[in-house]
Design a protein around this motif. Structure first.
Motif, PDB file in Angstrom:
ATOM      1  N   SER A  85       3.172   2.164  -6.113  1.00 21.68           N
ATOM      2  CA  SER A  85       4.580   2.268  -6.495  1.00 21.68           C
ATOM      3  C   SER A  85       5.362   1.161  -5.798  1.00 21.68           C
ATOM      4  N   VAL A  86       5.161  -0.055  -6.264  1.00 24.35           N
ATOM      5  CA  VAL A  86       5.811  -1.225  -5.665  1.00 24.35           C
ATOM      6  C   VAL A  86       7.194  -1.378  -6.283  1.00 24.35           C
ATOM      7  N   TYR A  87       8.218  -1.070  -5.490  1.00 23.15           N
ATOM      8  CA  TYR A  87       9.578  -1.175  -5.999  1.00 23.15           C
ATOM      9  C   TYR A  87      10.250  -2.464  -5.552  1.00 23.15           C
ATOM     10  N   GLY A  88       9.871  -2.956  -4.377  1.00 23.33           N
ATOM     11  CA  GLY A  88      10.511  -4.163  -3.858  1.00 23.33           C
ATOM     12  C   GLY A  88       9.530  -5.291  -3.639  1.00 23.33           C
ATOM     13  N   MET A  89       9.872  -6.492  -4.126  1.00 26.69           N
ATOM     14  CA  MET A  89       9.100  -7.703  -3.868  1.00 26.69           C
ATOM     15  C   MET A  89      10.071  -8.820  -3.529  1.00 26.69           C
ATOM     16  N   GLY A  90       9.605  -9.781  -2.746  1.00 29.51           N
ATOM     17  CA  GLY A  90      10.477 -10.892  -2.401  1.00 29.51           C
ATOM     18  C   GLY A  90       9.709 -12.084  -1.874  1.00 29.51           C
ATOM     19  N   PHE A  91      10.187 -13.276  -2.220  1.00 28.21           N
ATOM     20  CA  PHE A  91       9.602 -14.521  -1.721  1.00 28.21           C
ATOM     21  C   PHE A  91      10.344 -14.963  -0.465  1.00 28.21           C
ATOM     22  N   ASP A  92       9.587 -15.417   0.542  1.00 29.81           N
ATOM     23  CA  ASP A  92      10.230 -15.999   1.705  1.00 29.81           C
ATOM     24  C   ASP A  92      10.483 -17.482   1.445  1.00 29.81           C
ATOM     25  N   VAL A  93      11.039 -18.176   2.426  1.00 28.80           N
ATOM     26  CA  VAL A  93      11.420 -19.571   2.216  1.00 28.80           C
ATOM     27  C   VAL A  93      10.197 -20.466   2.024  1.00 28.80           C
ATOM     28  N   GLN A  94       9.035 -20.008   2.432  1.00 35.17           N
ATOM     29  CA  GLN A  94       7.809 -20.786   2.251  1.00 35.17           C
ATOM     30  C   GLN A  94       7.121 -20.488   0.925  1.00 35.17           C
ATOM     31  N   GLY A  95       7.730 -19.605   0.119  1.00 33.70           N
ATOM     32  CA  GLY A  95       7.167 -19.302  -1.187  1.00 33.70           C
ATOM     33  C   GLY A  95       6.085 -18.253  -1.185  1.00 33.70           C
ATOM     34  N   ARG A  96       5.952 -17.503  -0.097  1.00 35.24           N
ATOM     35  CA  ARG A  96       4.974 -16.420  -0.037  1.00 35.24           C
ATOM     36  C   ARG A  96       5.602 -15.146  -0.587  1.00 35.24           C
ATOM     37  N   LEU A  97       4.854 -14.392  -1.383  1.00 37.91           N
ATOM     38  CA  LEU A  97       5.378 -13.172  -1.978  1.00 37.91           C
ATOM     39  C   LEU A  97       4.930 -11.962  -1.159  1.00 37.91           C
ATOM     40  N   PHE A  98       5.899 -11.213  -0.662  1.00 27.46           N
ATOM     41  CA  PHE A  98       5.643  -9.958   0.038  1.00 27.46           C
ATOM     42  C   PHE A  98       6.068  -8.799  -0.856  1.00 27.46           C
ATOM     43  N   PHE A  99       5.370  -7.682  -0.715  1.00 25.86           N
ATOM     44  CA  PHE A  99       5.777  -6.494  -1.478  1.00 25.86           C
ATOM     45  C   PHE A  99       5.454  -5.239  -0.684  1.00 25.86           C
ATOM     46  N   ALA A 100       6.250  -4.196  -0.901  1.00 21.35           N
ATOM     47  CA  ALA A 100       6.073  -2.925  -0.211  1.00 21.35           C
ATOM     48  C   ALA A 100       5.471  -1.909  -1.166  1.00 21.35           C
ATOM     49  N   ASP A 101       4.594  -1.065  -0.653  1.00 16.10           N
ATOM     50  CA  ASP A 101       3.985  -0.017  -1.459  1.00 16.10           C
ATOM     51  C   ASP A 101       4.037   1.296  -0.684  1.00 16.10           C
ATOM     52  N   ASN A 102       3.949   2.406  -1.429  1.00 15.70           N
ATOM     53  CA  ASN A 102       4.102   3.735  -0.845  1.00 15.70           C
ATOM     54  C   ASN A 102       2.778   4.344  -0.426  1.00 15.70           C
ATOM     55  N   GLU A 103       2.835   5.186   0.593  1.00 17.61           N
ATOM     56  CA  GLU A 103       1.675   5.937   1.061  1.00 17.61           C
ATOM     57  C   GLU A 103       1.224   6.936  -0.006  1.00 17.61           C
ATOM     58  N   GLY A 104      -0.090   7.192  -0.050  1.00 15.21           N
ATOM     59  CA  GLY A 104      -0.648   8.165  -0.987  1.00 15.21           C
ATOM     60  C   GLY A 104      -1.604   7.515  -1.963  1.00 15.21           C
ATOM     61  N   GLY A 105      -2.485   8.324  -2.544  1.00 12.91           N
ATOM     62  CA  GLY A 105      -3.398   7.823  -3.558  1.00 12.91           C
ATOM     63  C   GLY A 105      -4.259   6.681  -3.099  1.00 12.91           C
ATOM     64  N   GLY A 106      -4.783   6.771  -1.871  1.00 16.49           N
ATOM     65  CA  GLY A 106      -5.609   5.689  -1.331  1.00 16.49           C
ATOM     66  C   GLY A 106      -4.879   4.797  -0.355  1.00 16.49           C
ATOM     67  N   ASN A 107      -3.553   4.840  -0.350  1.00 11.36           N
ATOM     68  CA  ASN A 107      -2.769   4.095   0.633  1.00 11.36           C
ATOM     69  C   ASN A 107      -2.550   4.989   1.852  1.00 11.36           C
ATOM     70  N   ALA A 108      -3.134   4.629   2.970  1.00  2.70           N
ATOM     71  CA  ALA A 108      -3.062   5.487   4.150  1.00  2.70           C
ATOM     72  C   ALA A 108      -1.676   5.507   4.771  1.00  2.70           C
ATOM     73  N   ARG A 109      -0.918   4.422   4.615  1.00  4.15           N
ATOM     74  CA  ARG A 109       0.405   4.339   5.240  1.00  4.15           C
ATOM     75  C   ARG A 109       1.387   3.698   4.275  1.00  4.15           C
ATOM     76  N   GLU A 110       2.658   3.687   4.677  1.00  3.83           N
ATOM     77  CA  GLU A 110       3.654   2.912   3.948  1.00  3.83           C
ATOM     78  C   GLU A 110       3.348   1.440   4.235  1.00  3.83           C
ATOM     79  N   GLU A 111       3.257   0.633   3.186  1.00  8.27           N
ATOM     80  CA  GLU A 111       2.670  -0.694   3.344  1.00  8.27           C
ATOM     81  C   GLU A 111       3.645  -1.840   3.111  1.00  8.27           C
TER      82      GLU A 111
END
Length: 544
Positions: free
Chosen positions: A226-252
């Motif tokens: 359940s990736v709701y937020g994504m964002g590029f940093d100034v170096q052009g790397r894409l980060f995204f957050a995902d929710n715990e559950g269904g194989g995800n052990a933690r908030e990521e």
């Protein structure tokens, strides 16, 4: 021109330049005051007393009284001409306007309503020039305001190759244009849907990279939940957050590595190596929107740092908050991540930095189990303004310390945990998936009171991935369990006892969602208050 007139003219130029310089200084001073949101009388608006802030920031609730009614806002972003835009769960897309010039937005001006095109869940927002792209459950649609009156007067389908069913959790979110000019978007998993739409390309549960003309798309990551937020940093790397559950052990917090698998729903994508998150987020539960602060925007010394909004657990209406992550690249090329709590504000769905450098927050507020808007005027917007005169509250104020844990109480609780057969449905190792939620480190996520309430009233709040499913087979057999995987040919159900059965769709008469916990009521009947507290002691002790 003679010498005296030339000298006079030159002096006039110097005086004029000096006045202009003074004006610039005054304007600069005004801009500084605006950043701290002083009104015409030199006073700062009163902060919201219900908000706890852990940095030098003043949290002000925006007095939006005019225009579009706020109805569970699910998105917030900076759009064309530096204007802030938001979306309601009910479909409206609107800009936030300051009609009286006091530095606080008070009007929500309608830009468009995606419901007019039969679309729902406008959970994604990005813009390129004056064109705004809205991600909905069914398609990504482009809008433009040609006559600059604040309302879209032209629109077209940008991308619609999206598997779509009527399941309320299927979103197209995290829209962000990359340095390559392509649009990146996340499609929420269909693993909790007993009737998912055909998905031959494996788009749902993946991050897509879509060409500038919308005609070409490719998967760049799979196994997201359940990736709701994504964002590029100034170096052009894409980060995204995902929710715990269904194989995800933690908030990521994850860093995109092209063509990688991120761990969720392996039965859909096949066994493969999982790319681990770069950081387990701990400020709160359920990360939603994320955004990098602009490097030039100091905002209390946080230029370039990542800010994360958290919705908080389920239907606990007082939970939620804001965190920030300081990311540093080390000499060996690896990264270090330091997370800080910024504020506790319930049920945040998104956040965005405004043109003035302040941090804006969208509060979703109360809704039904499916996040649908059923309450009148529910939700709000906040503005977090840097104010060095504020003394931050100590972080110890938010620590869930509880009572001291003794070895005797923990051992008594361990025995009760075994006697009540809790270990039959709950894993303690952070990795094994059983019928019920994993309890590793649950004491960090929930207070003692919340843990006890979860046990005493198991059906009060149920996570989507933990909802029961009743399958009635054509031959008359009825199966009750938790949906583990759904394909075009079969449903996989985890039954009580943690056994997984695969039921061919050809054998199914019908399915029914069961909005009741698979953990039976009265689990603690017959226990004294002291015994209940000992059980909670043991569960809390399972943390890191």
């Amino acid at each position: 021109m003679d010498a005296s007139r030339a000298l006079s003219f030159f002096n006039h130029i110097l005086i004029t330049a000096g006045l202009l310089l003074s004006a610039c200084v005054v304007l600069s001073s005004c801009n500084t005051r605006d950043a701290r949101q002083e009104n015409a009388h030199g006073e700062q608006p009163a902060p919201d007393s219900t908000v706890t802030v852990y940095g030098p920031y003043r949290a002000v609730r925006l007095p939006i009284q005019k225009g579009v009614k706020i109805a569970n806002p699910i998105q917030l972003a900076l759009g064309p001409q530096g204007v802030l835009y938001a979306t309601n769960r009910t479909g409206e897309v609107y800009s936030l306007q300051d009609s009286d010039g006091d530095g606080l937005e008070d009007t929500a001006q309608l830009y468009c309503n995606v419901a007019d095109w039969g679309l729902r869940s406008p959970a994604g927002f990005a813009h390129r020039g004056d064109t705004i792209f809205i991600g909905t459950a069914q398609q990504i649609r482009a809008f433009v305001d040609l006559n600059r009156d604040g309302q879209a007067d032209s629109s077209w389908v940008f991308f619609q190759d999206i598997p779509n069913s009527e399941h309320p959790y299927e979103w197209t979110s995290g829209l962000a244009f990359g340095p390559d000019g392509w649009l990146y978007a996340a499609l929420t998993t269909d693993s909790w849907n007993a009737a998912p739409s055909p998905d031959p390309k494996g788009y749902r549960g993946a991050i897509l990279r879509i060409s500038p003309n919308g005609r070409t798309a490719e998967r760049v990551a799979t196994g997201i939940r359940s990736v709701y937020g994504m964002g590029f940093d100034v170096q052009g790397r894409l980060f995204f957050a995902d929710n715990e559950g269904g194989g995800n052990a933690r908030e990521e917090l994850n860093l995109l590595v092209h063509n990688s698998f991120y761990g969720h729903n392996p039965s859909k994508y096949g066994p493969q190596t999982t790319t681990e998150p770069v950081l387990a987020l701990e400020t709160e539960m359920a990360p939603s929107g994320i955004e990098f602060n602009r490097p030039e925007n100091d905002f209390g010394g946080t230029g370039g740092q990542l800010f994360v909004a958290f919705y908080g657990p389920g239907e606990r209406w007082t939970r939620g908050g804001v965190g920030r992550v300081h990311i540093q690249q080390l000499a060996d090329g690896s990264y270090s991540f330091t997370e800080h709590a910024v504020a506790d504000i319930p049920k945040l769905s998104d956040l965005a930095f405004g043109q003035d450098g302040a941090l804006y927050l969208a509060q979703h507020g109360k809704s039904d189990y499916w996040y649908n808007a059923i309450y009148e005027n529910e939700g709000a917007f906040y503005k977090l303004v840097f104010d060095p005169s504020i003394t931050p509250k100590p972080l110890t104020a938010r620590l869930n310390v509880g009572r001291p844990l003794s070895s005797n109480a923990i051992e008594a609780g361990r025995q009760l945990y075994a006697e009540r057969a809790c270990l039959g449905c709950h894993s303690l190792d952070e990795n094994t998936e059983l019928l019920g939620p994993n309890l590793k480190d649950v004491g960090r996520l929930l207070s003692r009171e919340e843990i006890l309430e979860e046990i005493m009233k198991p059906s009060e709040r149920i996570k989507p991935s933990m909802m029961g499913l009743r399958i009635t087979k054509k031959e008359g057999d009825v199966l009750l369990g938790r949906l583990v995987n759904a394909s075009e040919d079969s449903l996989s159900l985890m039954l009580i006892g943690n056994s997984i059965v695969s039921v061919p769709r050809s054998e199914i008469l019908h399915t029914e969602d069961v909005q009741k916990s698979l953990m039976y009521e009265g689990l603690l009947n017959g226990l004294s208050d002291a015994e209940k507290q000992a059980l909670i002691d043991y569960i809390v002790s399972l943390g890191n």
